[in-house]
Design an enzyme around this catalytic site. Structure first.
Site, PDB file in Angstrom:
ATOM      1  CG  HIS A 141      -2.531  38.741 -72.473  1.00 37.29           C
ATOM      2  ND1 HIS A 141      -2.132  37.437 -72.609  1.00 37.29           N
ATOM      3  CD2 HIS A 141      -3.630  38.728 -71.671  1.00 37.29           C
ATOM      4  CE1 HIS A 141      -2.947  36.650 -71.912  1.00 37.29           C
ATOM      5  NE2 HIS A 141      -3.868  37.410 -71.338  1.00 37.29           N
ATOM      6  CG  ASP A 148       0.571  31.608 -64.235  1.00 36.17           C
ATOM      7  OD1 ASP A 148      -0.265  32.126 -63.488  1.00 36.17           O
ATOM      8  OD2 ASP A 148       0.353  31.317 -65.424  1.00 36.17           O
ATOM      9  NE  ARG A 189      -6.561  32.055 -60.789  1.00 33.32           N
ATOM     10  CZ  ARG A 189      -6.225  32.640 -61.942  1.00 33.32           C
ATOM     11  NH1 ARG A 189      -5.011  32.470 -62.456  1.00 33.32           N
ATOM     12  NH2 ARG A 189      -7.100  33.370 -62.593  1.00 33.32           N
ATOM     13  CB  SER A 196      -2.218  34.518 -63.955  1.00 30.66           C
ATOM     14  OG  SER A 196      -2.024  33.530 -64.941  1.00 30.66           O
ATOM     15  CE  LYS A 231       0.924  33.348 -67.865  1.00 32.00           C
ATOM     16  NZ  LYS A 231      -0.122  32.381 -68.225  1.00 32.00           N
TER      17      LYS A 231
END
Length: 430
Positions: free
Chosen positions: A90, A169, A176, A191, A195
């Site tokens: 990620h 989320d 946000r 967040s 996931k």
């Protein structure tokens, strides 16, 4: 599972607790996340809580519980039936960050499955799905069974994350985004990790960007975010490591959708810009090591096996890896104003320029231009001459050129001598 009691706590009381620097109990956190997901807690109340967390934070007990509560609002995937281990990556987002495209097939070519659930771009940061969708016929949405078959047969998949993962989320992130609380480190960490943990990967490598083109502008903030995400992953039995990488200058020589696909294919063919190759190989080594493999990713780039997986992966999702990619209708050049050395090419400036040219979106429902973006002909440290093209701007809407040039003002500097640059790989955590 216990029945949810909408009246067990008061949202206002929990907001006050966090506002005043207090600590939320496990039961309060579980109730808050479930109540928000079920519509019992209103958006304005969760906005107030997000702002309180921005200023007060979540401590070492609260954050794992908050993350687990988010995971519990959705489904969890299970890759244990696959014949090979899994690893995922990620990135916290940047400009020219096309690394996922060559990385997923490269790691798969080395024997580790890569379930790369990706997103779309928003603002100055590009989205992996937008880039892949510039390939004719390619589709982002796969069912779970289809994804599992592709992981077994091909070894890699890049696709959209389903709505079932960490359902809380989706609404919380959107909230946000419009309330000035995107930068809250505990909420970024929860967040991302809710996931990724729900996705079910066995190991995870985080590419945490730091610099002008990243959400984390300082090394201190990037280190804090990386540390907290690594701790969350390890607590959930996901082998997790983070690399801090520089995002003061764009990655590679392109920022845009089809432009970045072309550059990614160059990397898979054994070429491409040195910084993209360096980061791709570094992340691949971390992913392979975390998955228990000692394979050499540099070899898989050279022998063509990573390219073979790329083509199979694209075809498996309906795309034509040999198709001509979209090209913008109009182009314009940004020229060097003097002789010297390019000392600065600001990532944020280039990212905003590409966004204004049509490569990105201001709202999630906006369309992108697949051919739009910026091609860079020089990087910091290169010698340039007056009148030499530094950038080429691409768009279908030529009226966007002026605003793109405005975004670049102050972001390009030429000086008499080179300046010391930040290394691409800054630190490793975990």
């Amino acid at each position: 599972m216990a029945t949810f009691d909408a009246n067990a706590f008061s949202a206002v009381e929990l907001i006050r607790t966090k506002r005043d620097g207090g600590v939320l109990s496990d039961e309060q956190i579980d109730w808050l996340i479930t109540a928000y997901t079920e519509g019992v807690v209103a958006d304005e109340q969760m906005s107030a809580m997000a702002m309180a967390i921005l200023f007060r934070g979540l401590d070492a007990r609260e954050l794992p519980r908050w993350t687990q509560a988010m995971i519990d609002t959705g489904v969890r995937l299970d890759f244990s039936s696959l014949s090979r281990p899994t690893a995922d990556k990620h990135s916290t987002g940047g400009v020219g960050d096309k690394i996922t495209l060559p990385l997923a097939p490269l790691v798969a070519a080395c024997g580790v499955a890569v379930p790369q659930l990706s997103g779309r771009g928003l603002g100055h940061t590009g989205g992996t799905l937008d880039k892949m969708e510039s390939i004719p016929g390619w589709r982002a949405t796969l069912g779970n069974d289809e994804m599992m078959r592709q992981l077994e047969d091909v070894g890699a998949v890049i696709c959209a994350a389903g709505d079932g993962l960490a359902r809380a989320d989706k609404n919380l992130y959107a909230l946000r985004d419009v309330t000035g609380t995107v930068e809250a480190i505990p909420l970024i960490a929860s967040s991302i990790m809710s996931k990724k943990i729900a996705e079910g990967t066995g190991s995870l490598v985080l590419d945490v960007k730091v610099g002008t083109g990243a959400f984390m502008k300082t090394r201190e903030d990037a280190t804090e975010l990386a540390r907290r995400m690594v701790e969350l992953g390890q607590a959930a039995d996901v082998r997790t490591v983070a690399l801090l990488t520089d995002m003061s200058t764009p990655l590679g020589l392109t920022a845009g959708n089809a432009l970045e696909v072309t550059e990614s294919v160059e990397v898979l063919a054994g070429g491409g810009p040195a910084d993209v190759v360096e980061l791709t190989v570094a992340l691949a080594r971390e992913m392979l090591q975390a998955a228990g493999s000692d394979a050499d990713p540099a070899k898989a780039l050279k022998d063509g096996s990573a390219m073979d997986v790329w083509k199979r992966m694209v075809r498996a999702q309906g795309g034509d890896p040999d198709a001509t990619l979209p090209v913008a209708k109009h182009s314009d050049e940004v020229l060097a104003s003097e002789d010297g050395v390019l000392t600065r090419l600001d990532a944020m400036a280039v990212g905003v320029a590409a966004w204004r040219l049509g490569a990105g979106r201001a709202r999630k429902e906006d369309a992108v231009q697949f051919g739009a973006g910026v091609v860079m002909h020089a990087k910091p440290g290169d010698r340039v001459t007056k009148g030499q093209p530094l950038l080429t701007l691409h768009t279908d809407t030529p009226e966007a050129f002026d605003r793109a040039r405005q975004a670049l003002e102050g972001g390009i500097e030429v000086g008499p001598e080179p300046v010391e640059r930040q290394p691409l790989l800054i630190d490793r955590i975990g």
